[in-house]
Design a protein around this motif. Structure first.
Motif, PDB file in Angstrom:
ATOM      1  N   ASP A  25       0.842  -1.191   0.000  1.00  0.00           N
ATOM      2  CA  ASP A  25       0.000   0.000   0.000  1.00  0.00           C
ATOM      3  C   ASP A  25       0.878   1.243   0.000  1.00  0.00           C
ATOM      4  O   ASP A  25       1.858   1.303   0.747  1.00  0.00           O
ATOM      5  CB  ASP A  25      -0.891  -0.006   1.247  1.00  0.00           C
ATOM      6  N   GLY A  26       0.521   2.219  -0.816  1.00  0.00           N
ATOM      7  CA  GLY A  26       1.108   3.547  -0.689  1.00  0.00           C
ATOM      8  C   GLY A  26       0.135   4.383   0.113  1.00  0.00           C
ATOM      9  O   GLY A  26      -0.950   4.702  -0.361  1.00  0.00           O
ATOM     10  N   LEU A  27       0.498   4.698   1.343  1.00  0.00           N
ATOM     11  CA  LEU A  27      -0.429   5.417   2.222  1.00  0.00           C
ATOM     12  C   LEU A  27      -0.647   6.822   1.660  1.00  0.00           C
ATOM     13  O   LEU A  27       0.270   7.649   1.652  1.00  0.00           O
ATOM     14  CB  LEU A  27       0.149   5.463   3.641  1.00  0.00           C
ATOM     15  N   ALA A  28      -1.853   7.085   1.172  1.00  0.00           N
ATOM     16  CA  ALA A  28      -2.146   8.334   0.467  1.00  0.00           C
ATOM     17  C   ALA A  28      -2.528   9.438   1.446  1.00  0.00           C
ATOM     18  O   ALA A  28      -3.357   9.233   2.337  1.00  0.00           O
ATOM     19  CB  ALA A  28      -3.271   8.108  -0.537  1.00  0.00           C
ATOM     20  N   TYR A  71     -12.746   9.625   3.672  1.00  0.00           N
ATOM     21  CA  TYR A  71     -13.022  10.004   2.276  1.00  0.00           C
ATOM     22  C   TYR A  71     -14.227  10.943   2.206  1.00  0.00           C
ATOM     23  O   TYR A  71     -14.182  11.989   1.548  1.00  0.00           O
ATOM     24  CB  TYR A  71     -13.277   8.762   1.430  1.00  0.00           C
ATOM     25  N   GLU A  72     -15.299  10.581   2.882  1.00  0.00           N
ATOM     26  CA  GLU A  72     -16.508  11.407   2.850  1.00  0.00           C
ATOM     27  C   GLU A  72     -16.233  12.779   3.454  1.00  0.00           C
ATOM     28  O   GLU A  72     -16.719  13.805   2.967  1.00  0.00           O
ATOM     29  CB  GLU A  72     -17.636  10.698   3.611  1.00  0.00           C
ATOM     30  N   GLY A  73     -15.447  12.813   4.543  1.00  0.00           N
ATOM     31  CA  GLY A  73     -15.131  14.082   5.178  1.00  0.00           C
ATOM     32  C   GLY A  73     -14.316  14.995   4.280  1.00  0.00           C
ATOM     33  O   GLY A  73     -14.655  16.179   4.092  1.00  0.00           O
ATOM     34  N   ILE A  74     -13.253  14.481   3.698  1.00  0.00           N
ATOM     35  CA  ILE A  74     -12.371  15.296   2.859  1.00  0.00           C
ATOM     36  C   ILE A  74     -13.088  15.746   1.587  1.00  0.00           C
ATOM     37  O   ILE A  74     -12.926  16.881   1.133  1.00  0.00           O
ATOM     38  CB  ILE A  74     -11.092  14.516   2.485  1.00  0.00           C
ATOM     39  N   SER A  75     -13.884  14.869   1.000  1.00  0.00           N
ATOM     40  CA  SER A  75     -14.540  15.213  -0.258  1.00  0.00           C
ATOM     41  C   SER A  75     -15.564  16.332  -0.101  1.00  0.00           C
ATOM     42  O   SER A  75     -15.964  16.940  -1.098  1.00  0.00           O
ATOM     43  CB  SER A  75     -15.200  13.962  -0.868  1.00  0.00           C
ATOM     44  N   SER A  76     -15.980  16.612   1.127  1.00  0.00           N
ATOM     45  CA  SER A  76     -16.950  17.690   1.360  1.00  0.00           C
ATOM     46  C   SER A  76     -16.355  18.829   2.195  1.00  0.00           C
ATOM     47  O   SER A  76     -17.084  19.725   2.621  1.00  0.00           O
ATOM     48  CB  SER A  76     -18.195  17.127   2.063  1.00  0.00           C
ATOM     49  N   ASP A  77     -15.038  18.814   2.429  1.00  0.00           N
ATOM     50  CA  ASP A  77     -14.385  19.816   3.273  1.00  0.00           C
ATOM     51  C   ASP A  77     -13.163  20.351   2.523  1.00  0.00           C
ATOM     52  O   ASP A  77     -12.110  19.715   2.477  1.00  0.00           O
ATOM     53  CB  ASP A  77     -13.958  19.164   4.598  1.00  0.00           C
ATOM     54  N   LYS A  78     -13.302  21.564   1.948  1.00  0.00           N
ATOM     55  CA  LYS A  78     -12.216  22.125   1.134  1.00  0.00           C
ATOM     56  C   LYS A  78     -10.935  22.325   1.934  1.00  0.00           C
ATOM     57  O   LYS A  78      -9.838  22.320   1.363  1.00  0.00           O
ATOM     58  CB  LYS A  78     -12.654  23.452   0.513  1.00  0.00           C
ATOM     59  N   ALA A  79     -11.051  22.517   3.230  1.00  0.00           N
ATOM     60  CA  ALA A  79      -9.864  22.758   4.065  1.00  0.00           C
ATOM     61  C   ALA A  79      -9.333  21.482   4.699  1.00  0.00           C
ATOM     62  O   ALA A  79      -8.404  21.536   5.497  1.00  0.00           O
ATOM     63  CB  ALA A  79     -10.194  23.771   5.152  1.00  0.00           C
ATOM     64  N   GLY A  80      -9.895  20.341   4.325  1.00  0.00           N
ATOM     65  CA  GLY A  80      -9.536  19.090   4.991  1.00  0.00           C
ATOM     66  C   GLY A  80      -8.270  18.455   4.452  1.00  0.00           C
ATOM     67  O   GLY A  80      -7.883  18.625   3.300  1.00  0.00           O
ATOM     68  N   ILE A  81      -7.623  17.664   5.321  1.00  0.00           N
ATOM     69  CA  ILE A  81      -6.503  16.816   4.919  1.00  0.00           C
ATOM     70  C   ILE A  81      -6.559  15.557   5.781  1.00  0.00           C
ATOM     71  O   ILE A  81      -6.854  15.620   6.977  1.00  0.00           O
ATOM     72  CB  ILE A  81      -5.140  17.535   5.061  1.00  0.00           C
ATOM     73  N   GLY A  82      -6.335  14.427   5.158  1.00  0.00           N
ATOM     74  CA  GLY A  82      -6.376  13.156   5.883  1.00  0.00           C
ATOM     75  C   GLY A  82      -5.506  12.130   5.186  1.00  0.00           C
ATOM     76  O   GLY A  82      -4.731  12.475   4.276  1.00  0.00           O
ATOM     77  N   TYR A  83      -5.637  10.898   5.566  1.00  0.00           N
ATOM     78  CA  TYR A  83      -4.794   9.847   4.986  1.00  0.00           C
ATOM     79  C   TYR A  83      -5.544   8.521   5.024  1.00  0.00           C
ATOM     80  O   TYR A  83      -6.349   8.265   5.917  1.00  0.00           O
ATOM     81  CB  TYR A  83      -3.469   9.724   5.768  1.00  0.00           C
ATOM     82  N   PHE A  84      -5.289   7.679   4.043  1.00  0.00           N
ATOM     83  CA  PHE A  84      -5.809   6.305   4.017  1.00  0.00           C
ATOM     84  C   PHE A  84      -5.099   5.512   2.938  1.00  0.00           C
ATOM     85  O   PHE A  84      -4.306   6.057   2.157  1.00  0.00           O
ATOM     86  CB  PHE A  84      -7.330   6.270   3.842  1.00  0.00           C
TER      87      PHE A  84
END
Length: 299
Positions: free
Chosen positions: A109-112, A190-203
């Motif tokens: 996995d490449g942790l994105a 994924y759901e959080g970032i896709s609806s939050d322009k200021a968001g950053i996360g990883y998976f």
């Protein structure tokens, strides 16, 4: 295929049983539990295997790598899926329960690290990631996006192998930023970032879809900045936060459990691995698995 996988992932809530067949090549039942990163992959593996072996029943449950590893320590599941290594203390606990843990590498996995598609920041260094996720950098303008506003940090919960990997390798085990949103699964991030322009996360890279952008990551400001979306960057180690994915079993696998493990590691299993967005094993990992099989007396 990735979209279908994502939808399935949303539907698979924490600890929800994913029944993917009944019966077995030898009339058996296999229970798989653990990594949320791998739950969709595990279901697709099981479905494909069941198509060829309709008498085998396989159930796949998420909940996080820690959940699966805890279960295998008590011999409560046949396979623990994990996106991190089992720890020495977990091995000792298993031994105290007369459980002999054996490890197999089943994918890469490449942790994105993901942001909203409208976020113009496309490259981040490992240090910048640490500063973001520990709260030293709190506004996107510090990273070149003047109108980005306050950064929203998303993380997995602490029972996740992905959480542990990111905390150890990016945060260097420092505290998370104040206000970090701890999500129950990769689909929730994924759901959080896709609806939050200021968001950053990883998976895991298998969850990257059109609703988010995976940033290129570099070891230093001079680059190179590398994408996790190319398998060659994972194979040659140029993407700095890549990792193996594991199966853990108790003792020497045999019967339908061995048959399933060998199928997962076969060309057919590798095809499913690629279809769900993850990467095939390098020769180094194949050699490690072969050594384990040899040590267990499996030819």
């Amino acid at each position: 295929m990735l979209k279908k996988t994502l939808v399935l992932g949303v539907a698979l809530s924490f600890f929800a049983l994913v029944t993917v067949g009944c019966g077995g090549s030898q009339g058996g039942y296999i229970e798989v539990r653990g990594s949320d990163t791998m739950v969709n992959l595990g279901q697709h593996w099981a479905e494909a295997y069941m198509d060829k072996n309709p008498e085998t029943a396989i159930s796949v449950t998420g909940g996080g790598s820690g959940t699966g590893i805890a279960a295998i320590q008590d011999d409560n599941v046949d396979i623990a899926q994990a996106s991190r290594n089992i720890t020495d203390s977990e091995l000792e606990n298993a031994a105290s329960n007369n459980v002999e843990i054996n490890e197999f590498v089943v994918g890469q996995d490449g942790l994105a690290v993901v942001v909203h598609p409208e976020n113009p920041v496309q490259e981040l260094t490992v240090k910048e990631l640490k500063d973001i996720f520990t709260g030293k950098v709190t506004d996107w303008k510090e990273l070149g996006w003047e109108d980005g506003g306050e950064i929203s940090v998303y993380s997995r919960q602490s029972n996740s192998g992905t959480y542990v990997y990111f905390w150890e390798n990016i945060l260097n085990e420092e505290d998370w930023a104040d206000g970090t949103k701890y999500m129950s699964g990769s689909s929730a991030i994924y759901e959080g970032i896709s609806s939050d322009k200021a968001g950053i996360g990883y998976f895991g890279v298998g969850y990257v879809d059109s609703g988010v952008n995976a940033v290129n990551v570099g070891l230093s400001s001079g680059g190179p900045f590398v994408t996790p979306l190319e398998s060659s960057n994972i194979d040659d180690g140029s993407y700095p936060i890549a990792r193996p994915l594991y199966f853990y079993v108790n003792g020497t696998p045999e019967g339908e459990l061995l048959d399933y493990l060998e199928w997962v590691l076969s060309a057919e299993g590798e095809k499913v691995l690629g279809e769900t967005g993850f990467y095939a094993l390098t020769e180094e990992y194949i050699d490690i698995n072969n050594q384990t099989f040899s040590q267990l007396g499996i030819k």
